[in-house]
Design an enzyme around this catalytic site. Structure first.
Site, PDB file in Angstrom:
ATOM      1  N   ARG A  61       0.812  -1.224   0.000  1.00 30.75           N
ATOM      2  CA  ARG A  61       0.000   0.000   0.000  1.00 30.75           C
ATOM      3  C   ARG A  61       0.846   1.275   0.000  1.00 30.75           C
ATOM      4  O   ARG A  61       0.477   2.271   0.625  1.00 30.75           O
ATOM      5  CB  ARG A  61      -0.961   0.025   1.197  1.00 30.75           C
ATOM      6  CG  ARG A  61      -1.789  -1.238   1.375  1.00 30.75           C
ATOM      7  CD  ARG A  61      -2.641  -1.083   2.618  1.00 30.75           C
ATOM      8  NE  ARG A  61      -2.958  -2.347   3.243  1.00 30.75           N
ATOM      9  CZ  ARG A  61      -4.108  -2.991   3.106  1.00 30.75           C
ATOM     10  NH1 ARG A  61      -5.052  -2.499   2.347  1.00 30.75           N
ATOM     11  NH2 ARG A  61      -4.333  -4.134   3.724  1.00 30.75           N
ATOM     12  N   LYS A 118     -14.133  -3.927   2.948  1.00 33.00           N
ATOM     13  CA  LYS A 118     -12.814  -3.913   2.314  1.00 33.00           C
ATOM     14  C   LYS A 118     -11.880  -2.938   3.027  1.00 33.00           C
ATOM     15  O   LYS A 118     -12.298  -2.088   3.811  1.00 33.00           O
ATOM     16  CB  LYS A 118     -12.943  -3.513   0.838  1.00 33.00           C
ATOM     17  CG  LYS A 118     -13.850  -4.422   0.015  1.00 33.00           C
ATOM     18  CD  LYS A 118     -13.270  -5.824  -0.130  1.00 33.00           C
ATOM     19  CE  LYS A 118     -14.102  -6.688  -1.070  1.00 33.00           C
ATOM     20  NZ  LYS A 118     -15.384  -7.104  -0.474  1.00 33.00           N
ATOM     21  N   ASP A 119     -10.586  -3.072   2.695  1.00 23.69           N
ATOM     22  CA  ASP A 119      -9.578  -2.188   3.262  1.00 23.69           C
ATOM     23  C   ASP A 119      -9.700  -0.786   2.678  1.00 23.69           C
ATOM     24  O   ASP A 119     -10.018  -0.613   1.494  1.00 23.69           O
ATOM     25  CB  ASP A 119      -8.174  -2.736   2.963  1.00 23.69           C
ATOM     26  CG  ASP A 119      -7.937  -4.074   3.622  1.00 23.69           C
ATOM     27  OD1 ASP A 119      -7.938  -4.121   4.858  1.00 23.69           O
ATOM     28  OD2 ASP A 119      -7.753  -5.072   2.903  1.00 23.69           O
ATOM     29  N   LYS A 120      -9.403   0.207   3.501  1.00 22.01           N
ATOM     30  CA  LYS A 120      -9.489   1.597   3.052  1.00 22.01           C
ATOM     31  C   LYS A 120      -8.353   1.957   2.104  1.00 22.01           C
ATOM     32  O   LYS A 120      -8.579   2.591   1.064  1.00 22.01           O
ATOM     33  CB  LYS A 120      -9.476   2.541   4.264  1.00 22.01           C
ATOM     34  CG  LYS A 120      -9.487   4.013   3.871  1.00 22.01           C
ATOM     35  CD  LYS A 120      -9.516   4.919   5.088  1.00 22.01           C
ATOM     36  CE  LYS A 120      -9.516   6.391   4.658  1.00 22.01           C
ATOM     37  NZ  LYS A 120      -9.578   7.305   5.820  1.00 22.01           N
ATOM     38  N   HIS A 121      -7.141   1.575   2.426  1.00 22.94           N
ATOM     39  CA  HIS A 121      -5.977   2.002   1.651  1.00 22.94           C
ATOM     40  C   HIS A 121      -5.767   1.048   0.478  1.00 22.94           C
ATOM     41  O   HIS A 121      -4.818   0.263   0.436  1.00 22.94           O
ATOM     42  CB  HIS A 121      -4.745   2.073   2.554  1.00 22.94           C
ATOM     43  CG  HIS A 121      -4.935   3.000   3.708  1.00 22.94           C
ATOM     44  ND1 HIS A 121      -5.099   4.352   3.543  1.00 22.94           N
ATOM     45  CD2 HIS A 121      -5.036   2.766   5.040  1.00 22.94           C
ATOM     46  CE1 HIS A 121      -5.268   4.925   4.727  1.00 22.94           C
ATOM     47  NE2 HIS A 121      -5.240   3.991   5.646  1.00 22.94           N
TER      48      HIS A 121
END
Length: 435
Positions: A28, A94-97
Site C-alpha cells: 500500500r 474492504k480495506d481503506k488504503h
C-alpha cells in the site's frame, strides 16, 4: 515454523508457517498497489434497472473505491440520497488504503446515484432484497510489494506455502490484524468485555484506550477523557474522524449511571459495528486455536480423529452448516474428501450452539476458552451482540502467482479470508507495513 511479530501475537497470530527470511518491503505504498475485486454471487437476484421499485425496492450498484472506508462510503451515499444509513448494505467490508471493486445496494426508488470523489459508481439493477454481508463468492487480489530487501526470497516462500497447503499454496486461515483495528487492535478486547457483561468497560475501552500507532494528539485526548470521564466535553474534544467514539461519548453525556447506559451508548453504533465487537472476540479465540494447533503439530490440510469437518457448497467453498465430527472409523474416508476439496477441517467461531468435537481438537478449544475466561453461554446476549456461533476452515488455499519487478502477488481467496495473511508470510514485517 517461526514466531510472529509481537503485534500479531496480541491478536492470536503466533506463528509463521514458512522458515524463509522475509522479502521485507511494504504494501500500500499507493492505493493502486492493493487491488481487490469481488467475485460476485448476487446475479440471480438482480433484475433490470427499469424493474418496478415497488416490487424491487433495492437499487444494486457496483462501486470502485479509492481510499474509502466501507462504512464511510455507505454513510456518504445515504447522506447524499437523504436516506437512513441502515438502507445501504454491501457484500463485504474492504480495506481503506486500496482500490476495491465491490457490490452495494440501497433501498431507494430513484436509479440516480451521487457523484463522490474517489468513487466510480455503476448502477446494475434492482432486487427484491438487499445485498447482504456474505453475498459474494470471494475476492481477487493483486498486491505490489514496494522496496523489498530480498525479493528473491519470494519463490522459496511460495514453495513452502505449497508444502503447507498439501500441493496448493496454503496458509492458516487466520483473521488478519485489521479485523481487530489496524492502528489500534482492541476490538476483540472490547468484545471480551461485552462477553463478560461489563458494558462500562467495553464502552470506555473503545473511546479511551489509546495506541502508540495513533497520532500523538489522539492519544492525549483519549487518555484525558479516560482520566476525567467528562462525557459532555468528550464529544467536542475527540477529533471529527472518530465519529463512532463521539457518538458513544454524546450518548453517555445524557447519562452514565448504570450498565444499561453504557450498553445504550454502544447501541448508538451502526448494527454491523455492534456485531464487530463480539465477532472480533470470536476471531481472536479462533486465531488462538489455530496457533495452538500449529504448536502441537496437527495437520491443517487433513483431519485427525475428533476434528469437525464441513463439506463444500455448490461453488466448492466450505459450507459451515454441513458438518461432521471425524471418528476413527470414518477418518480415511474424510481424509479422501479433504484431499479432493469436498471437505475442510474447521475450528469454531464460538457461540451458544458451538459443537466442540472430540479428542485433541476439542481439548485445544477448551484450553483456549479457559485461558480467555469465555464459555459458549456468554454469547447469549441482547440484540446485535449475541451469537450462536459457526465454524471456519482452518486452512485456506489459493492459486498464487509471484512476479518480480515490481514484486507482485496475485491470488484469489474465498469470502472472509484475508489477503494480508498470505502477504505476511512473504514480508515477515511489522503489520504496519501491511496496512
Amino acid at each position: 515454523m517461526r514466531d510472529s511479530h509481537p503485534v500479531e501475537q496480541t491478536v492470536g497470530i503466533e506463528y509463521y508457517v514458512t522458515e524463509t527470511d522475509g522479502t521485507g518491503g511494504r504494501l500500500r505504498d499507493r492505493p493502486a498497489d492493493f487491488r481487490v475485486r469481488e467475485r460476485e454471487a448476487f446475479g440471480a437476484d438482480c433484475r433490470p434497472l427499469d424493474a418496478d421499485p415497488g416490487s424491487y425496492p433495492h437499487l444494486v450498484f457496483r462501486a470502485t473505491l479509492r481510499e474509502w472506508d466501507t462504512n464511510d462510503f455507505a454513510s456518504a451515499v445515504s447522506n447524499a440520497l437523504g436516506v437512513s444509513r441502515e438502507r445501504v448494505s454491501w457484500a463485504g467490508t474492504k480495506d481503506k488504503h486500496a482500490v476495491t471493486t465491490q457490490l452495494f445496494s440501497v433501498r431507494h426508488d430513484d436509479a440516480a446515484l451521487p457523484d463522490l470523489d474517489g468513487a466510480d459508481i455503476e448502477p446494475i439493477g434492482r432486487a427484491g432484497r438487499p445485498v447482504l454481508f456474505g453475498d459474494l463468492a470471494g475476492n481477487e487480489f493483486e498486491l505490489v510489494i514496494r522496496d523489498p530487501d530480498r525479493p528473491e526470497h519470494a519463490e522459496a516462500t511460495a514453495a513452502e506455502l505449497c508444502d503447507f497447503g498439501g500441493g496448493e499454496a496454503g496458509v492458516p486461515n487466520y483473521f488478519g490484524t485489521q479485523r481487530f483495528g489496524s492502528r489500534r487492535p482492541i476490538t476483540h478486547r472490547v468484545g471480551l468485555d461485552v462477553l463478560d457483561g461489563d458494558w462500562e468497560a467495553a464502552a470506555v475501552r473503545y473511546v479511551c484506550e489509546s495506541s502508540e500507532r495513533e497520532p500523538e494528539r489522539t492519544q492525549e485526548v483519549r487518555e484525558g477523557i479516560d482520566a476525567d470521564r467528562d462525557w459532555a466535553a468528550a464529544g467536542e474534544r475527540l477529533p471529527g474522524s472518530l465519529r463512532f467514539e463521539r457518538a458513544i461519548a454524546n450518548r453517555l453525556a445524557e447519562g452514565a449511571e448504570s450498565p444499561d447506559d453504557y450498553r445504550a451508548a454502544l447501541e448508538e453504533l451502526p448494527s454491523n459495528l455492534q456485531r464487530m465487537f463480539v465477532n472480533a472476540a470470536q476471531s481472536y479465540v479462533f486465531n488462538r486455536i489455530l496457533s495452538e494447533r500449529l504448536r502441537r503439530g496437527l495437520p491443517f490440510d487433513e483431519p485427525v480423529v475428533g476434528d469437525v469437518v464441513c463439506f463444500s457448497d455448490s461453488d466448492g467453498n466450505p459450507d459451515p452448516d454441513r458438518t461432521q465430527t471425524v471418528t476413527e472409523s470414518r477418518l480415511e474416508t474424510v481424509r479422501r474428501h479433504c484431499e479432493r476439496g469436498r471437505a475442510f477441517v474447521t475450528a469454531p467461531l464460538v457461540g451458544t450452539e458451538t459443537v466442540f468435537g472430540d479428542g485433541e481438537p476439542a481439548e485445544i478449544t477448551r484450553e483456549v476458552l479457559a485461558d480467555v475466561d469465555v464459555s459458549p453461554t456468554d454469547f447469549e446476549l441482547p440484540g446485535e451482540f449475541g451469537s450462536s456461533g459457526t465454524r471456519r476452515a482452518v486452512l485456506v488455499t489459493t492459486d498464487l502467482t509471484v512476479e518480480q519487478e515490481p514484486l507482485t502477488l496475485s491470488f484469489s481467496l474465498p469470502k472472509g479470508s484475508y489477503a494480508t495473511v498470505v502477504a505476511r508470510e512473504f514480508l515477515k514485517a511489522d503489520p504496519e507495513a501491511l496496512s
